[in-house]
Design an enzyme around this catalytic site. Structure first.
Site, PDB file in Angstrom:
ATOM      1  N   HIS A  54      24.603  39.317  34.377  1.00  0.00           N
ATOM      2  CA  HIS A  54      24.708  38.724  35.707  1.00  0.00           C
ATOM      3  C   HIS A  54      24.980  39.843  36.708  1.00  0.00           C
ATOM      4  CE1 HIS A  54      25.928  34.404  34.316  1.00  0.00           C
ATOM      5  NE2 HIS A  54      24.918  34.889  33.607  1.00  0.00           N
ATOM      6  N   GLU A  56      27.203  40.233  38.978  1.00  0.00           N
ATOM      7  CA  GLU A  56      28.615  40.645  39.066  1.00  0.00           C
ATOM      8  C   GLU A  56      29.001  41.552  37.908  1.00  0.00           C
ATOM      9  OE1 GLU A  56      28.750  36.128  40.099  1.00  0.00           O
ATOM     10  OE2 GLU A  56      27.395  37.498  39.052  1.00  0.00           O
ATOM     11  N   CYS A  84      30.177  32.376  38.028  1.00  0.00           N
ATOM     12  CA  CYS A  84      30.331  31.483  36.881  1.00  0.00           C
ATOM     13  C   CYS A  84      31.672  31.800  36.204  1.00  0.00           C
ATOM     14  CB  CYS A  84      29.171  31.688  35.906  1.00  0.00           C
ATOM     15  SG  CYS A  84      29.246  33.237  34.974  1.00  0.00           S
ATOM     16  N   CYS A  87      31.889  35.434  34.815  1.00  0.00           N
ATOM     17  CA  CYS A  87      32.028  36.447  35.856  1.00  0.00           C
ATOM     18  C   CYS A  87      33.391  36.370  36.532  1.00  0.00           C
ATOM     19  CB  CYS A  87      30.902  36.311  36.872  1.00  0.00           C
ATOM     20  SG  CYS A  87      29.283  36.764  36.179  1.00  0.00           S
TER      21      CYS A  87
END
Length: 152
Positions: A54, A56, A84, A87
């Site tokens: 992801h 992040e 999410c 993260c």
């Protein structure tokens, strides 16, 4: 105290680049206490065949590598979509000082929705959280991307 300066424009650039690669358009940028951009990334889960890639996570990895530390005290993270749970937990572990995010994510978010990671006593560090920064632009990118997936 210097005036607030948003770095969401850079995160949005990363989100657009992710969409161009066929990835879900999410972008992130990490800013040091002095205002220097130390890392930026967009989603790369498909490209890297890595469910943890992801925006992040990739930005946190790069910023930590540059700092030579697993923690980033005083750093800010800008991300186009509510993080999410995975993260959000990584943001806490990295000791990010301030989290700024754009669009809310009622389906998969982990900050204001779902498990609300920072509200749990197991979250040893809770960043300051500011939502809605660049939300309209971030939401538009996501809607356009998923509309294209449905139509294509």
């Amino acid at each position: 105290m210097s005036p607030f300066r948003s770095y969401m424009d850079i995160a949005l650039e990363e989100a657009r680049a992710a969409a161009a690669r066929g990835e879900v358009p999410v972008g992130a940028v990490i800013v040091a206490p002095d205002g220097t951009v130390v890392a930026r990334a967009g989603n790369r889960t498909r490209e890297l065949a890595d469910p943890t890639a992801h925006a992040e996570i990739l930005a946190l990895r790069a910023a930590c590598a540059a700092a030579g530390s697993e923690r980033l005290p005083g750093h800010d993270l800008y991300v186009t979509l509510e993080p999410c749970p995975m993260c959000a937990s990584a943001i806490s572990q990295a000791r990010i000082a301030r989290l700024y995010y754009g669009a809310a994510d009622p389906k998969s978010g982990g900050v204001a929705h779902g498990p609300r990671v920072f509200a749990h006593p197991q979250s040893h560090h809770v960043p300051e959280v500011y939502d809605g920064i660049g939300a309209a632009a971030a939401a538009a990118l996501l809607k356009e991307f998923f509309a294209g997936k449905r139509d294509g």
